[in-house]
Design an enzyme around this catalytic site. Structure first.
Site, PDB file in Angstrom:
ATOM      1  N   HIS A   1      20.298  -3.128  54.532  1.00 52.11           N
ATOM      2  CA  HIS A   1      20.209  -3.557  53.134  1.00 52.11           C
ATOM      3  C   HIS A   1      19.621  -4.954  52.971  1.00 52.11           C
ATOM      4  CE1 HIS A   1      23.829  -5.781  54.153  1.00 52.11           C
ATOM      5  NE2 HIS A   1      23.656  -6.491  53.058  1.00 52.11           N
TER       6      HIS A   1
HETATM    7  C1  UD1 Z   1      24.033  -8.749  47.983  1.00 57.76           C
HETATM    8  C2  UD1 Z   1      24.017 -10.122  48.687  1.00 57.76           C
HETATM    9  C3  UD1 Z   1      24.011  -9.910  50.189  1.00 57.76           C
HETATM   10  C4  UD1 Z   1      25.159  -8.995  50.617  1.00 57.76           C
HETATM   11  C5  UD1 Z   1      25.122  -7.697  49.824  1.00 57.76           C
HETATM   12  C6  UD1 Z   1      26.328  -6.863  50.168  1.00 57.76           C
HETATM   13  C7  UD1 Z   1      22.838 -11.998  47.591  1.00 57.76           C
HETATM   14  C8  UD1 Z   1      21.622 -12.825  47.603  1.00 57.76           C
HETATM   15  N1  UD1 Z   1      22.813 -10.869  48.351  1.00 57.76           N
HETATM   16  O1  UD1 Z   1      22.839  -8.079  48.315  1.00 57.76           O
HETATM   17  O2  UD1 Z   1      24.168 -11.159  50.832  1.00 57.76           O
HETATM   18  O3  UD1 Z   1      24.997  -8.718  51.983  1.00 57.76           O
HETATM   19  O4  UD1 Z   1      25.156  -8.013  48.429  1.00 57.76           O
HETATM   20  O5  UD1 Z   1      26.111  -5.516  49.961  1.00 57.76           O
HETATM   21  O6  UD1 Z   1      23.780 -12.314  46.906  1.00 57.76           O
HETATM   22  N2  UD1 Z   1      22.367  -2.412  42.789  1.00 57.76           N
HETATM   23  C9  UD1 Z   1      22.880  -1.230  42.311  1.00 57.76           C
HETATM   24  N3  UD1 Z   1      24.217  -1.189  42.028  1.00 57.76           N
HETATM   25  C10 UD1 Z   1      25.041  -2.247  42.195  1.00 57.76           C
HETATM   26  C11 UD1 Z   1      24.500  -3.451  42.693  1.00 57.76           C
HETATM   27  C12 UD1 Z   1      23.169  -3.499  42.986  1.00 57.76           C
HETATM   28  O7  UD1 Z   1      22.172  -0.255  42.139  1.00 57.76           O
HETATM   29  O8  UD1 Z   1      26.250  -2.128  41.933  1.00 57.76           O
HETATM   30  C13 UD1 Z   1      20.918  -2.458  43.117  1.00 57.76           C
HETATM   31  C14 UD1 Z   1      20.092  -3.114  42.024  1.00 57.76           C
HETATM   32  O9  UD1 Z   1      18.860  -2.450  41.965  1.00 57.76           O
HETATM   33  C15 UD1 Z   1      19.880  -4.517  42.553  1.00 57.76           C
HETATM   34  C16 UD1 Z   1      19.856  -4.305  44.061  1.00 57.76           C
HETATM   35  O10 UD1 Z   1      20.740  -3.221  44.298  1.00 57.76           O
HETATM   36  O11 UD1 Z   1      18.723  -5.122  42.074  1.00 57.76           O
HETATM   37  C17 UD1 Z   1      20.289  -5.519  44.835  1.00 57.76           C
HETATM   38  O12 UD1 Z   1      21.602  -5.945  44.444  1.00 57.76           O
HETATM   39  P1  UD1 Z   1      22.084  -7.471  44.609  1.00 57.76           P
HETATM   40  O13 UD1 Z   1      23.514  -7.599  44.288  1.00 57.76           O
HETATM   41  O14 UD1 Z   1      21.163  -8.356  43.874  1.00 57.76           O
HETATM   42  O15 UD1 Z   1      21.837  -7.730  46.125  1.00 57.76           O
HETATM   43  P2  UD1 Z   1      22.296  -6.907  47.410  1.00 57.76           P
HETATM   44  O16 UD1 Z   1      21.065  -6.411  48.081  1.00 57.76           O
HETATM   45  O17 UD1 Z   1      23.358  -5.936  47.053  1.00 57.76           O
HETATM   46  N1  UDP Z   2      30.849  -0.846  54.236  1.00 59.00           N
HETATM   47  C1  UDP Z   2      31.490   0.193  53.570  1.00 59.00           C
HETATM   48  N2  UDP Z   2      30.768   1.286  53.212  1.00 59.00           N
HETATM   49  C2  UDP Z   2      29.433   1.418  53.497  1.00 59.00           C
HETATM   50  C3  UDP Z   2      28.793   0.352  54.185  1.00 59.00           C
HETATM   51  C4  UDP Z   2      29.528  -0.762  54.518  1.00 59.00           C
HETATM   52  O1  UDP Z   2      32.691   0.116  53.328  1.00 59.00           O
HETATM   53  O2  UDP Z   2      28.837   2.443  53.154  1.00 59.00           O
HETATM   54  C5  UDP Z   2      31.626  -2.050  54.567  1.00 59.00           C
HETATM   55  C6  UDP Z   2      31.641  -2.465  56.011  1.00 59.00           C
HETATM   56  O3  UDP Z   2      32.754  -1.924  56.657  1.00 59.00           O
HETATM   57  C7  UDP Z   2      31.705  -3.981  55.956  1.00 59.00           C
HETATM   58  C8  UDP Z   2      31.089  -4.318  54.629  1.00 59.00           C
HETATM   59  O4  UDP Z   2      31.012  -3.113  53.884  1.00 59.00           O
HETATM   60  O5  UDP Z   2      33.030  -4.471  55.937  1.00 59.00           O
HETATM   61  C9  UDP Z   2      29.727  -4.919  54.816  1.00 59.00           C
HETATM   62  O6  UDP Z   2      29.079  -4.978  53.596  1.00 59.00           O
HETATM   63  P1  UDP Z   2      27.512  -5.139  53.469  1.00 59.00           P
HETATM   64  O7  UDP Z   2      26.865  -4.596  54.692  1.00 59.00           O
HETATM   65  O8  UDP Z   2      27.144  -4.547  52.159  1.00 59.00           O
HETATM   66  O9  UDP Z   2      27.330  -6.717  53.340  1.00 59.00           O
HETATM   67  P2  UDP Z   2      27.223  -7.937  54.375  1.00 59.00           P
HETATM   68  O10 UDP Z   2      28.419  -7.916  55.259  1.00 59.00           O
HETATM   69  O11 UDP Z   2      25.938  -7.799  55.107  1.00 59.00           O
HETATM   70  O12 UDP Z   2      27.194  -9.137  53.485  1.00 59.00           O
END
Ligand code: UD1
Ligand code: UDP
Length: 431
Positions: free
Chosen positions: A210
């Site tokens: 992601h």
């Molecule tokens: C964010 C964090 C990242 C973290 C991740 C956990 C930042 C800069 N990034 O990344 O560090 O690892 O969360 O998963 O804060 N979207 C949906 N549904 C949702 C949320 C998001 O569809 O509930 C889609 C939207 O199109 C959005 C994209 O995902 O634009 C990215 O979401 P965003 O929260 O901006 O960043 P993440 O990639 O989730």
């Molecule tokens: N995780 C989850 N379901 C999923 C993928 C990840 O519960 O389908 C959990 C995983 O166990 C971990 C956390 O989400 O604890 C990590 O989140 P993510 O990879 O979105 O973010 P990051 O840790 O990179 O910020």
């Protein structure tokens, strides 16, 4: 809101994405257990049921007291809107301290809003550094740490990084990472409740992707999926919404992949535990692999969690050949570097102690150098103190040891108070 007394410690926690929920759940539950007044706020960064609400339920949390519904958008939009809306919420609740975990845009906003209102900010998972400023998370971490009055570093290495950035030592606490607490608390439930492995063959791999550096690059995405196609068993792939959009846009071919929706924590933990190896660019997943003793192939060029790297965990970037070769290796026994599962208890005790001693406040100046606004660091040889512990050295010299160098050209180390000094050691001290 759970309440103890009108003038007691009131902690406002900003928890807005999936990994923040997982890592803050042990802390929020500890507040509840101790009867500490706790306000739970989400900026709304993650809003899909499967990324937020389902975790609130599964982790046994009560729903947020405030949902600021910021949602998705550009980096600046998300940070700016969160900052504006958090300021109003902090003014409404008047917390003794604001707490947030990790490196998302929401926690950057929380740190800034707290600092601007002169509310002390506590950063859980402080001191992580990838040193890659192209990652939005890196700037979020650095700024949040430098706004914080309390820095809860998961390891000595992350604490050392903060000391090297001249953050005053009395603000830094080595607590372990709350992901270990979460993992150990939820694993027995995952084993009991999850049935997801029944739908997969005995041998499978697990993949999560992601990070912006992968999702926004068609070349990297294609290489990662080319590697997955070459593995000898199917690859379970819970699909993050961000990645879903890019896979469609770039027309990435997915062979040998079992696409799954974003999974709940129990199902995900169960899949991690059963996988032949885990391929991931996630931070939390790297740490969980260390807890579970799993082989982990990191789909990145760097990591802010170097403690994880070792016999079971390697950086493979998006190099297909390396990913396949590393995923096929077997895991070996290795200790978990991220703590003992008691991090949340330590964090809450530190907050309680700070409140009782009336030291929860934004300091006007952290530096004590006479006539100077800068800290007076001095490099001293430990030769005269060989055989003493660092704690004894500090008492004897009336100073604070910030960094230990093992030899004049040796690596910088966290100055463990119990470490016995050698003739060849040097210490960076503040008097
Ligand atoms: C964010 C964090 C990242 C973290 C991740 C956990 C930042 C800069 N990034 O990344 O560090 O690892 O969360 O998963 O804060 N979207 C949906 N549904 C949702 C949320 C998001 O569809 O509930 C889609 C939207 O199109 C959005 C994209 O995902 O634009 C990215 O979401 P965003 O929260 O901006 O960043 P993440 O990639 O989730
Ligand atoms: N995780 C989850 N379901 C999923 C993928 C990840 O519960 O389908 C959990 C995983 O166990 C971990 C956390 O989400 O604890 C990590 O989140 P993510 O990879 O979105 O973010 P990051 O840790 O990179 O910020």
């Amino acid at each position: 809101m759970s309440k103890r007394s009108l003038r007691g410690l009131r902690v406002l926690s900003v928890v807005s994405t999936r990994p923040e929920l997982i890592k803050m759940a042990p802390v929020l539950k500890e507040f509840e257990r101790r009867g500490i007044e706790s306000v739970f706020v989400t900026t709304g960064q993650h809003y899909d049921r499967e990324l937020f609400e389902e975790f609130v339920c599964e982790l046994g949390l009560r729903p947020p007291d405030e949902n600021l519904a910021v949602g998705s958008g550009s980096q600046a939009f998300q940070t700016g809107e969160s900052l504006k809306r958090l300021e109003a919420v902090f003014q409404k609740h008047e917390p003794s301290v604001v707490l947030a975990e990790g490196d998302t845009n929401s926690i950057l906003a929380a740190a800034l809003a707290a600092q601007k209102l002169l509310v002390p900010f506590g950063h859980v998972e402080a001191g992580l550094r990838s040193f890659d400023r192209r990652m939005p998370e890196e700037i979020n971490r650095v700024v949040a740490d430098h706004c914080a009055e309390l820095l809860f570093a998961p390891t000595k290495l992350s604490a050392l990084q903060l000391l090297l950035e001249k953050i005053p030592k009395h603000k830094v606490f080595v607590t372990g990472n709350t992901v270990v607490d979460a993992c150990l608390q939820n694993l027995p439930l995952a084993r009991k409740k999850s049935v997801i492995r029944r739908s997969l063959p005995k041998k499978y791999f697990l993949l999560t992707v992601h990070r912006k550096e992968n999702t926004d690059s068609p070349t990297r995405l294609k290489q990662i999926f080319a590697a997955a196609a070459r593995l000898e068993a199917p690859v379970a792939f819970p699909l993050h919404p961000r990645t879903k959009a890019f896979i469609g846009k770039y027309g990435v071919k997915m062979e040998n992949i079992v696409v799954l929706p974003p999974l709940g924590y129990f199902d995900f933990l169960a899949l991690e535990e059963g996988a032949a190896a885990v391929l991931t660019d996630s931070g939390g997943v790297q740490e969980e692999c260390a807890v579970l003793g799993k082989r982990c192939v990191v789909l990145r060029e760097n990591t802010e969690r170097p403690e994880a790297l070792g016999p079971n965990c390697v950086l493979a970037g998006a190099d297909s050949r390396k990913i396949v070769a590393e995923a096929r290796k077997r895991a070996v026994r290795a200790p978990c570097p991220f703590g003992d599962g008691k991090a949340a208890r330590r964090i809450v005790s530190i907050l309680e102690r700070g409140f009782e001693r009336r030291s929860l406040a934004v300091e006007s100046s952290s530096f004590v150098g006479a006539g100077s606004h800068y800290p007076e660091f001095e490099l001293v040889s430990a030769a005269k103190h060989a055989g003493k512990t660092i704690a004894a050295f500090e008492r004897c010299e009336k100073c604070e040891a910030n960094v230990l160098f093992e030899g004049a050209r040796g690596a910088a180390r966290y100055p463990n108070p119990e470490r016995v000094l050698k003739k060849t050691d040097f210490l960076l001290v503040k008097r």
